[in-house]
Write an enzyme that holds these catalytic residues in place. Sequence first.
Site, PDB file in Angstrom:
ATOM      1  N   ASP A 445    -131.545  66.779  -6.902  1.00 47.57           N
ATOM      2  CA  ASP A 445    -130.877  65.637  -6.339  1.00 47.57           C
ATOM      3  C   ASP A 445    -130.118  65.927  -5.087  1.00 47.57           C
ATOM      4  O   ASP A 445    -129.834  65.202  -4.174  1.00 47.57           O
ATOM      5  CB  ASP A 445    -129.723  64.973  -7.522  1.00 47.57           C
ATOM      6  CG  ASP A 445    -128.671  66.038  -7.875  1.00 47.57           C
ATOM      7  OD1 ASP A 445    -128.973  67.180  -7.812  1.00 47.57           O
ATOM      8  OD2 ASP A 445    -127.436  65.603  -7.840  1.00 47.57           O
ATOM      9  N   ARG A 449    -123.783  70.996  -3.851  1.00 51.66           N
ATOM     10  CA  ARG A 449    -122.577  71.143  -4.502  1.00 51.66           C
ATOM     11  C   ARG A 449    -123.020  71.763  -5.907  1.00 51.66           C
ATOM     12  O   ARG A 449    -124.098  72.296  -6.227  1.00 51.66           O
ATOM     13  CB  ARG A 449    -122.140  69.567  -4.817  1.00 51.66           C
ATOM     14  CG  ARG A 449    -123.147  68.821  -5.568  1.00 51.66           C
ATOM     15  CD  ARG A 449    -122.469  67.456  -5.497  1.00 51.66           C
ATOM     16  NE  ARG A 449    -123.337  66.359  -6.636  1.00 51.66           N
ATOM     17  CZ  ARG A 449    -123.560  64.985  -5.839  1.00 51.66           C
ATOM     18  NH1 ARG A 449    -123.019  64.808  -4.523  1.00 51.66           N
ATOM     19  NH2 ARG A 449    -124.402  64.402  -6.412  1.00 51.66           N
ATOM     20  N   ASP A 450    -122.111  71.667  -6.912  1.00 52.63           N
ATOM     21  CA  ASP A 450    -122.067  72.265  -8.121  1.00 52.63           C
ATOM     22  C   ASP A 450    -123.011  71.372  -9.031  1.00 52.63           C
ATOM     23  O   ASP A 450    -122.984  71.036 -10.058  1.00 52.63           O
ATOM     24  CB  ASP A 450    -120.876  72.283  -8.847  1.00 52.63           C
ATOM     25  CG  ASP A 450    -119.932  70.909  -9.074  1.00 52.63           C
ATOM     26  OD1 ASP A 450    -120.558  70.139  -8.362  1.00 52.63           O
ATOM     27  OD2 ASP A 450    -118.985  71.103  -9.855  1.00 52.63           O
ATOM     28  N   GLU A 451    -124.309  71.205  -8.600  1.00 54.30           N
ATOM     29  CA  GLU A 451    -125.438  70.123  -9.304  1.00 54.30           C
ATOM     30  C   GLU A 451    -126.766  70.800  -9.271  1.00 54.30           C
ATOM     31  O   GLU A 451    -127.161  71.401  -9.975  1.00 54.30           O
ATOM     32  CB  GLU A 451    -125.082  68.847  -8.776  1.00 54.30           C
ATOM     33  CG  GLU A 451    -125.330  67.805  -9.724  1.00 54.30           C
ATOM     34  CD  GLU A 451    -124.953  66.269  -9.704  1.00 54.30           C
ATOM     35  OE1 GLU A 451    -125.258  65.219 -10.121  1.00 54.30           O
ATOM     36  OE2 GLU A 451    -124.055  66.219  -8.785  1.00 54.30           O
ATOM     37  N   ASP A 458    -134.199  60.112  -9.408  1.00 54.09           N
ATOM     38  CA  ASP A 458    -134.353  60.223  -7.990  1.00 54.09           C
ATOM     39  C   ASP A 458    -135.888  60.417  -7.842  1.00 54.09           C
ATOM     40  O   ASP A 458    -136.235  59.923  -6.698  1.00 54.09           O
ATOM     41  CB  ASP A 458    -133.421  61.456  -7.569  1.00 54.09           C
ATOM     42  CG  ASP A 458    -132.126  61.305  -7.737  1.00 54.09           C
ATOM     43  OD1 ASP A 458    -131.553  61.018  -8.782  1.00 54.09           O
ATOM     44  OD2 ASP A 458    -130.994  61.712  -6.894  1.00 54.09           O
ATOM     45  N   TRP A 512    -134.175  55.900 -14.812  1.00 55.07           N
ATOM     46  CA  TRP A 512    -134.247  57.350 -14.900  1.00 55.07           C
ATOM     47  C   TRP A 512    -135.490  57.932 -16.014  1.00 55.07           C
ATOM     48  O   TRP A 512    -136.335  58.846 -15.409  1.00 55.07           O
ATOM     49  CB  TRP A 512    -132.739  58.044 -15.433  1.00 55.07           C
ATOM     50  CG  TRP A 512    -131.921  58.073 -14.179  1.00 55.07           C
ATOM     51  CD1 TRP A 512    -131.353  59.303 -13.712  1.00 55.07           C
ATOM     52  CD2 TRP A 512    -131.379  57.038 -13.309  1.00 55.07           C
ATOM     53  NE1 TRP A 512    -130.700  59.006 -12.550  1.00 55.07           N
ATOM     54  CE2 TRP A 512    -130.629  57.733 -12.139  1.00 55.07           C
ATOM     55  CE3 TRP A 512    -131.536  55.500 -13.323  1.00 55.07           C
ATOM     56  CZ2 TRP A 512    -129.860  57.084 -11.319  1.00 55.07           C
ATOM     57  CZ3 TRP A 512    -130.874  54.964 -12.275  1.00 55.07           C
ATOM     58  CH2 TRP A 512    -130.195  55.652 -11.271  1.00 55.07           C
ATOM     59  N   GLU A 725    -126.602  60.620   0.355  1.00 54.15           N
ATOM     60  CA  GLU A 725    -126.669  60.182  -1.186  1.00 54.15           C
ATOM     61  C   GLU A 725    -126.255  58.572  -1.031  1.00 54.15           C
ATOM     62  O   GLU A 725    -126.644  57.692  -2.017  1.00 54.15           O
ATOM     63  CB  GLU A 725    -125.744  61.008  -2.033  1.00 54.15           C
ATOM     64  CG  GLU A 725    -125.675  60.606  -3.497  1.00 54.15           C
ATOM     65  CD  GLU A 725    -124.864  61.540  -4.309  1.00 54.15           C
ATOM     66  OE1 GLU A 725    -125.008  61.508  -5.544  1.00 54.15           O
ATOM     67  OE2 GLU A 725    -124.203  62.436  -3.689  1.00 54.15           O
ATOM     68  N   HIS A 746    -129.894  64.116   0.241  1.00 50.45           N
ATOM     69  CA  HIS A 746    -130.146  63.491  -1.095  1.00 50.45           C
ATOM     70  C   HIS A 746    -131.259  62.345  -0.922  1.00 50.45           C
ATOM     71  O   HIS A 746    -131.104  61.330  -0.481  1.00 50.45           O
ATOM     72  CB  HIS A 746    -128.777  62.739  -1.561  1.00 50.45           C
ATOM     73  CG  HIS A 746    -128.600  62.510  -3.005  1.00 50.45           C
ATOM     74  ND1 HIS A 746    -127.796  63.351  -3.766  1.00 50.45           N
ATOM     75  CD2 HIS A 746    -129.354  61.818  -4.037  1.00 50.45           C
ATOM     76  CE1 HIS A 746    -127.748  63.097  -5.134  1.00 50.45           C
ATOM     77  NE2 HIS A 746    -128.590  62.267  -5.281  1.00 50.45           N
TER      78      HIS A 746
END
Length: 923
Positions: A445, A449-451, A458, A512, A725, A746
């Site tokens: 995604d 960042r912390d992802e 997506d 999703w 994003e 994103h």
Amino acid sequence: MTSVTSLRAEYRDDTGFVAVAAPRLSWKTSTDSADWTQVSAEIEGGADAVTVEGRDSVLVDWPFAPLAAGESRAVRVRVTGSDGETSDWSEPLVVEAGFVDEWTAPLVRAAAPTGIGRPLLVRGTVDLPPFTRAVLFATAQGVYQAEINGTEVDDQILKPGWTAYQHRLTHETTDVTDLLHKGENIVGVRLAGGWFTESFGFNGNDSPFYGDHPAVSVQLRVTLADGSVEIFRSDAAWQTFDDGPVISSSIYDGETFDARKEPAGWSTVGFDASGWAAAAEVAEFPTPSARYSPAVRITDELQVREVITSPSGRTILDFGQNVVGRLRITVTGEAGHTVTLRHAEVLEHGELGLRPLRRAKATDHYTLAGDGPETWEPSFTFHGFRYAEVENWPGEFDPADVTAVVFHSDMVRTGWFDSSHELVNKLHENVVWGMRGNFLYLPTDCPQRDERLGWTGDIQVFSPTASYLYEADGFLASWLEDLALEQKQRDGVVPFIVPDVLRGFAAPAAAWGDAATVVPSVLLERFADRRVLETQYPSMRDWADTIVKLSGERHLWEGNFQFGDWLDPDAPADFPADAKTDADIVATAHVFLSVDLVAKAAAVLGYDEDARSYRSLADTVRTAFRREYVTASGRMVSDAQTAYGMAIQFGLTESDDEKQRMGDRLAALVRAAGYRIGTGFVGTPLVADALTATGHLEVAGRLLTQTENPSWLYPVTMGATTIWERWDSMLEDGSINPGEMTSFNHYALGAIADWMHRSLAGLAPAQPGYRVIRIEPRPLPEFDYATTSHETPYGLASAGWKRVGSQYVVDAVVPPNTTAEVVLPGAAETLTVGSGTHSWTVDAAPAAASTAPLSLDSDLTAIIDDREAYESVLAAIGEVDADAARALRKNTKWVAGRSLHEELMIMSGTVAEAAKTALAGRR
């Protein structure tokens, strides 16, 4: 002259090793003959030869006995065409089995690990008799790089990538013959935790999901001089060392490296390893399978574009492009001196914009050995960044000493776009860069960042665009394998992310979970990959059955958790699911979509009973949807762009008349919004197509070329170099969106690029794999030309148009062994053409007659439809009252039956007078 080119065994072009015993073959043909089709093909593999009758040249079944482990065949092809000519044989393709009969090497790790994810050095001795060939097979719970006798075995990064580790491990296969010699050899491995030991989770609930300590498994298959084969394996006799130079390494936090701790020659013969510890074996792990998705490699290097001194006095480097990768530095200084590198995508008020990283530190530290110029880059982390802050650089800083190293899954580029509209061209370039950054072993995604997770929604919306821009078939097929494995653990529910590391998040979500049905369908459409459709069919069916059950007797999926039309531009910054289109409408529309796709897949695969059953079920869901959410006049209960886009594009309308009425209403909504986008993740890939399909092409054009916020081009005007994003990840004043979740790389909203390829430039598949191509360019007033090209499975195809005086010139290239359906601008009939280069000239539609002069009494629709008038009014008002201009731009509903004068009544007289003067000046 006819020749066979691009002979390929599925799925990879970058290695002769194949992951399966019977790899399908594909080839392309180059010929001077027009309208060329293949009549037959001869495939030769060693002493065996077969003839394939007909046109099949894409993913042709392996015609020989399956390969055994270690076996190879030199394959070549020649073709006979419709012109009666037989080509020469192609260059031979050596196809070698890249898998093993049995994985017998245990994973090895530190026997007494010190700290979660502690990086290791691992070494083992291999004593070889005379040999002729050596192939290295390796995998890890973690990330690794192998070296033999001091030389790295390949140029791949973060091997073996991220899969659903508890269910599936993949291994690399590398020819290392030239790195070994008779006698004693050392196999060394640099090992770190990577995704395996990373802490995943939100809101402070993060922790390692898979395990605490990395481990590696190595098998070396050596063909001896006498023809026999010997296997050497990692085991407890190997040694580990956890006090090496990589002090710590984290995907999210970055890497800390102390060059003083590098044990010189540690992976070479003669090194004193007396201080090293015996390895511990990990016996239980999934049997590794050969990886068939493309390798991750360095694909680009960028130099510093500008050195910035921030308001706080920090040194910040701007590379001019938001990328994914790491920094390479060359630095000279005293031993023990530490340089710190911080990364971010944007600046905010002149400083690094770190808030969007959340808890990710994205920081690297390098401690110098002090022995002259030292060049270093981290090995086991990656960052998403355009800007980097350099702290504690010794001596005078030279920007030439820092390079941004770009890497991602090394897929072959296959799609291009160009037009006369420079902002749209930049948008397309941003889409490409966004895909590059987020296709790193799996479709993530975001990369910063912390992802950095494989969110299913997506890629569901972006997969058509991805499949045009790059040869993404192996990449996506591999990810789908993990999706099916994770889904199987959840009784048919597709998780939000794949691999799934979100504890306690197991609810099904529309759009999703539908990645299970959409992505395989896209791979069939774009690559003619019938096998992946067949492989994924149980997953497709299980997802459809799951959501049908949830829809109950009413056949409406309602009341459950949903992401809905995620990140609708009107949603509050801290509540991104609060969209204009009701989440239940989104959910039920996707029940229909997935059931419909399963019915179509069943028909393709010959599952006739399933095809009939799911087709009937789809009809039932459509009826329920219309009964609940569509009025007799064709209005949707949620009167919003996404609702109409879904109904039109999914096929939820009852008749052509209803479809047209919905399209008309969609166009009115887009106009009322000032031709600004009103969709989130779900509606964004649909709205332009829905407008085009219902005769509102120019509305779609205004939507595409809008630069006001929200729009596709607003980020471009703000300096974006990737897709954001949020539509407003950065606000007009240069501050970062206040939402807790904001990324500047994103790809989801970049799904519009697929419409640019198919509709604006006019190149689309009409049959799977572009065996039949649809060429239907649609000129727009904002453009003088638009063109696109795509390397189809059959060869390069292109289409486009340009305006020449009062005419359009349409050009197209149709590759050999395909045909094309052509619809020219303004024409109703469809032409059919064969391969070759084509050009047509047609009269352009006459320009619309000039409208009556505009005034304050003019209808708001007349103002907004005249772009020049609209801009002049806003500019004039802005000169006397900037707040009034912003309010008019942001809040006005540009609808019929209301005059501009009425809209300005609550504003000051000077505002109305300014608008009046601006309109009068246009006469």
